[in-house]
Every structure is written in structure tokens, then in C-alpha cells.
Design an enzyme around this catalytic site. Structure first.
Site, PDB file in Angstrom:
ATOM      1  N   HIS A 148       0.717  -1.143   0.012  1.00  0.00           N
ATOM      2  CA  HIS A 148       0.026   0.069  -0.016  1.00  0.00           C
ATOM      3  C   HIS A 148       0.804   1.224   0.119  1.00  0.00           C
ATOM      4  CE1 HIS A 148      -4.041  -1.935   0.714  1.00  0.00           C
ATOM      5  NE2 HIS A 148      -3.267  -2.922   0.910  1.00  0.00           N
ATOM      6  N   ASP A 158       3.412   9.291  -0.892  1.00  0.00           N
ATOM      7  CA  ASP A 158       2.251   8.582  -0.221  1.00  0.00           C
ATOM      8  C   ASP A 158       1.888   7.306  -1.350  1.00  0.00           C
ATOM      9  OD1 ASP A 158       0.089   7.693   1.422  1.00  0.00           O
ATOM     10  OD2 ASP A 158      -0.546   9.904   1.425  1.00  0.00           O
TER      11      ASP A 158
HETATM   12  O1  F6P Z   1      -0.054   1.465   3.757  1.00  0.00           O
HETATM   13  C1  F6P Z   1      -0.491   2.317   4.712  1.00  0.00           C
HETATM   14  C2  F6P Z   1      -1.183   1.895   5.986  1.00  0.00           C
HETATM   15  O2  F6P Z   1      -1.045   0.535   6.094  1.00  0.00           O
HETATM   16  C3  F6P Z   1      -2.601   2.131   5.928  1.00  0.00           C
HETATM   17  O3  F6P Z   1      -3.393   1.137   6.429  1.00  0.00           O
HETATM   18  C4  F6P Z   1      -2.654   3.187   6.867  1.00  0.00           C
HETATM   19  O4  F6P Z   1      -2.798   4.514   6.225  1.00  0.00           O
HETATM   20  C5  F6P Z   1      -1.697   3.310   7.884  1.00  0.00           C
HETATM   21  O5  F6P Z   1      -0.624   2.557   7.136  1.00  0.00           O
HETATM   22  C6  F6P Z   1      -2.055   2.653   9.168  1.00  0.00           C
HETATM   23  O6  F6P Z   1      -1.077   2.475  10.075  1.00  0.00           O
HETATM   24  P1  F6P Z   1      -1.017   1.943  11.277  1.00  0.00           P
HETATM   25  O7  F6P Z   1      -1.761   0.491  11.264  1.00  0.00           O
HETATM   26  O8  F6P Z   1       0.249   1.802  11.887  1.00  0.00           O
HETATM   27  O9  F6P Z   1      -1.806   2.906  12.088  1.00  0.00           O
END
Ligand code: F6P
Length: 491
Positions: free
Chosen positions: A157, A364
Site C-alpha cells: 500500500h 504517499d
Molecule cells: O500502507 C499504509 C497503511 O498501512 C494504511 O493502512 C494506513 O494509512 C496506515 O498505514 C495505518 O497505519 P497503522 O496501522 O500503523 O495505524
């Protein structure tokens, strides 16, 4: 096909509860419909050696949600340590923020191997595993090491950086070698895929012809699947939310002033400091805009125990208070800064209230806020999206006002341009963006990846025997044997 989806964070929240995490929020509706089993962390840890990983399982739409308690001894090293203090900064081209140690890497591998063991109970003859994100680069290799020959897909992602930047991650080679256990590796953009392939070519000297990497595991197809949203659902939420108390109170409080909106986790990749500075600069360059516009910045706190995040929280709080102190009036506050989350429905209503959406990350993977802002607009009077050229979304939303998030003056001018854009131009830009959103929904993304995974696995089965994966001998060392020999191999 029986699908098992794996991500660190899972979601059971509805559209009316605050959502955490772009990935979890995006996956929920499609996983719910698909009948897949969604496996992730419960957010709890357990002490001691667990013979069988503990999973709490509940129904989720046509499928199920399985939440694992993670090993207490390794959770911190895995999540705050290697995943978010080594991989996350590197993937967002901030190698200067890498803070990690050998124990973190060991914990990361332990948790990947723990998930692999936990996944075995969900394996049926026709199961395909779809692993999400940077928390699990090595999970495919751990599954292969346990003898799993099923289709294994992986989707990243985040961005994938250039070869030299990824080379700043300790154990980068072992990790990328482990990724080659996946039949299909999906990226958000062409740029991310190309960076990955040039790493594999340059660093591992493997053949990458046609985007297919040949390794001891067989073929790994590397392809691009830009993640989307459900634009129709977002538009419905936005229209419905008009009467929600938070949305109507916001509208009343504006007294005819315009509104710019930003919605982000407090993360250094999101460019929040530059954005606040640009808003400040705009008010300095064009003082006539004072009292005619304010910025609503929703900034949900995230990963606060990591030093870089704690420092950023403090820096932002000081900066916002400084800007408000300098420009504010008894009855006007330039920046409304909120450290709390909102439900998707309320967010959609807030987006629709704002004449400008400011989405200006330094890096991003995609940024779904940009897509959600567009989908939430009123078609007869849409707002304007100011979008960083470094967000994956800029590839599709190229009729947004694209900005360089490092150019504070440029962003200040662009936000002012957005505020005064004539209706005809706003409509033309918005319609072009909506057409892109409709052409690549989250449903398409899900279906395209699952189809491609089936095909990639079938193609792998057809390889000559001598090139098939050697599953008995994993390409990386078993985690339990990590010790002095590995410490000396930090790249
Ligand atoms: O890839 C990005 C991501 O995994 C998204 O799910 C979200 O923007 C973020 O990172 C979530 O991070 P965390 O689970 O550490 O809050």
C-alpha cells in the site's frame, strides 16, 4: 477459490464509527462482500509460548474476521520497531529516520512466522492467500517454508523507493528475496513497480523480463493495481451527512467563510508542517483572505510511542498555535486543528462542506483521502482538490491542482487559486476526476488482483520442474537461528 486476506490492522467498524487506517477502512466493504476470511492483529498481545496462535473469530459479511493475539515479547520490535521505524521511513524515502536494531528484525521475522503458522488452520485445497502491506514482506516465504504451495499474493500500500534508499533497510536483501515467494506482487503505481524491479535486477541480479522475476521460488509477477474507493457510496454518505450535527454545526460556524480541509494521520510522510506553513504564507502574501477562509485540519494521532511521531505531534501543535496567534482575531481562527477521528459518513459531509481539499503528502502510496474528497463533492458546485504530485493518486487525478509539497510559496499560491476558481473550471476538473474514480473502484481493484493472482499461480505451476520453488530450504534463515552470525550481516 477460497480467499484468505491478511493485514496487520483489520476493521469491524461501520460507516458510522470512527475509522482507523486507510487500508483497513478500504478493505472492509470488499472483504465483507467477498466471503473471504480476513486475518489480522487483535491489537492485544499474549505472554508465553503459544503452541497454537490464539484467534478470535467472528462473522464478517459472507465471510469471517479472525483476530490474532500477537506474541508479547515481539510485538513492539515488530510494529513500532522494524515495521514502523525501519521499513516505513525507508519506504517513504526518509532513511534519516531509520532507528532499528537486530532484535527488532528478529521480532519482525518472528511475527511473520507466527502469522504463517496461524494461517495454516485456514488452508483448504482451493485457498489463495492475499497478504497486505509492509508488515508482512516475509510472510510468503514463511508459508512456503511450512510447505504451502497455494497461490500467494502480496500488495504494497506504500510507495517502493529507489534502490539506494531501500538499501538503507537492514537486511534489505533477505527481505526482498523472501518477497519472491509470492506469485504476484502488486504496487500502487508504475514508479513503485519499476523501483522494485530495478532493485531486484541491480541488487539480486535476477531476470525481470516483462515484469516477471525468476528466482528459486519460481516466477513472481510484479504488476500495478491502483487502489480505488466506492465513489457512489461516498457520494451517498456525503449527501446524507448534510444533516449530521457535526456537519451542520461546522457550516453554521463558518458564517459564509470558505473552508479548506485536510484529513491525515500525524505522520511525517503527510507533509503537515509544509501544509500549515503554506496556509500561513498564503495569509501573509494575501492578507485580504484573512477572515474569508479557514483550514480545518483533522490530524489523528498515530504511532505516538515512536520518537519521530511524538516530535512531530509537538512541532505541529506549536506551529498551529503560532499561526493562529499571529493571524487570529477575536472572532476568527485561521486553523481549526483536531486530533480526533470521524466516521466515514461525517467525513464525507465535512469534505462536501469544504471548497478546497488539501492533500499534500511528501510521499504517499495512493492517498484515499484525495479520492474521497472528490467523490464527496456536490456535482453542481464541486470543490477543488489541491494534490501533491508525490501522492500515488496524482497519476489518476491529474486534473487536480498538482503541487510540489516542498514549495511552500507555490502551495500558498495554489490554495489561493483554488479558492477563487470559477464554477465552470471546477466542474470540468471534477468531472474528469470522477470519471477516473468510476473507472477504477475498490471493487475493481479487489477483483483484478484476485484474478491476476489465480493466473500468476497457474503460470507458475507450468514452469519446468527444475525451476520450481525449493520449499524445503527457505531462502532466508529460520528466525530461531538468528544470532551473532546474522548480526554481522547487517547490510
Ligand atoms: O500502507 C499504509 C497503511 O498501512 C494504511 O493502512 C494506513 O494509512 C496506515 O498505514 C495505518 O497505519 P497503522 O496501522 O500503523 O495505524
Amino acid at each position: 477459490m477460497n480467499l484468505v486476506v491478511v493485514s496487520n490492522r483489520v476493521s469491524r467498524a461501520s460507516a458510522n464509527e470512527p475509522m482507523t487506517g486507510g487500508l483497513a477502512a478500504a478493505l472492509l466493504p470488499v472483504v465483507e462482500k467477498s466471503g473471504a476470511i480476513w486475518v489480522g492483529s487483535s491489537g492485544r498481545v499474549r505472554d508465553g509460548a503459544q503452541k497454537e496462535p490464539f484467534a478470535e473469530i467472528e462473522a464478517l459479511g459472507a465471510g469471517a474476521l479472525a483476530m490474532l493475539d500477537l506474541p508479547a515479547a515481539h510485538y513492539g520490535g515488530y510494529y513500532e520497531g522494524f515495521a514502523n521505524s525501519a521499513l516505513w521511513p525507508a519506504l517513504h524515502s526518509r532513511t534519516d529516520l531509520i532507528r532499528t536494531c537486530q532484535d527488532d528484525y528478529r521480532s519482525y521475522r518472528e511475527v511473520n512466522s507466527f502469522f504463517a503458522r496461524a494461517l495454516l488452520r485456514f488452508r483448504k485445497p482451493d485457498t489463495a492467500f492475499w497478504i497486505q502491506d509492509y508488515h508482512f514482506l516475509a510472510l510468503g516465504a514463511e508459508l512456503r517454508a511450512l510447505g504451502v504451495t497455494h497461490p500467494l499474493g502480496f500488495f504494497l500500500h506504500t510507495p517502493w523507493p529507489t534502490r539506494d534508499i531501500f538499501g538503507g533497510v537492514p537486511h534489505h536483501r533477505e527481505l526482498v528475496e523472501a518477497m519472491l515467494a509470492y506469485d504476484l506482487i502488486g504496487f500502487q503505481t508504475e514508479g513503485d513497480r519499476d523501483n522494485f524491479l530495478s532493485y531486484v535486477d541491480g541488487e539480486l541480479s535476477l531476470d525481470t523480463t516483462g515484469g516477471v522475476v525468476m528466482s528459486r521460488y519460481g516466477a513472481s509477477r510484479c504488476a500495478v493495481f491502483p487502489i480505488g474507493i466506492d465513489p457512489a457510496k461516498f457520494a451517498t454518505h456525503a449527501a446524507k451527512a448534510a444533516s449530521h450535527p457535526d456537519v451542520s454545526r461546522l457550516r453554521r460556524s463558518l458564517n459564509g467563510e470558505k473552508l479548506a480541509i485536510g484529513v491525515d494521520r500525524v505522520d511525517y510522510s503527510k507533509g503537515l508542517v509544509n501544509r500549515i506553513e503554506a496556509f500561513d504564507r498564503m495569509l501573509e502574501l494575501q492578507p485580504q483572505l484573512k477572515r474569508t477562509v479557514s483550514l480545518l485540519q483533522i490530524a489523528t494521532l498515530s504511532r505516538g510511542t515512536i520518537e519521530a511521531y511524538g516530535d512531530l505531534q509537538n512541532q505541529l501543535a506549536r506551529l498551529v498555535s503560532d499561526v493562529n496567534g499571529r493571524h487570529g482575531e477575536v472572532d476568527w481562527t485561521p486553523i481549526r486543528y483536531l486530533n480526533k477521528g470521524f466516521s466515514q459518513t461525517v467525513l464525507a459531509g465535512l469534505y462536501r462542506t469544504a471548497q478546497v481539499g488539501v492533500v499534500t503528502p511528501l510521499h504517499d502510496g495512493m492517498n484515499l483521502v484525495a479520492k474521497e474528497y472528490v467523490a464527496a463533492q456536490n456535482p453542481v458546485d464541486p470543490g477543488v482538490l489541491v494534490l501533491s504530485k508525490y501522492a500515488g493518486a496524482a497519476n489518476e487525478l491529474d486534473t487536480a491542482l498538482l503541487v510540489n509539497p516542498h514549495d511552500i510559496d507555490g502551495m500558498a499560491r495554489t490554495i489561493a487559486t483554488a479558492l477563487s476558481m470559477p464554477l465552470l473550471e471546477r466542474r470540468m476538473r471534477w468531472e474528469a476526476m470522477m470519471a477516473k474514480l468510476r473507472a477504477g473502484t475498490i471493487q475493481d481493484w479487489f477483483a483484478d488482483f484476485v484474478d491476476a493472482l489465480g493466473q500468476a499461480h497457474v503460470a507458475n505451476d507450468k514452469l519446468p520442474v527444475e525451476t520450481l520453488p525449493v520449499v524445503e530450504s527457505p531462502v532466508v534463515w529460520p528466525v530461531r537461528s538468528l544470532g551473532a552470525e546474522v548480526s554481522s550481516r547487517f547490510h
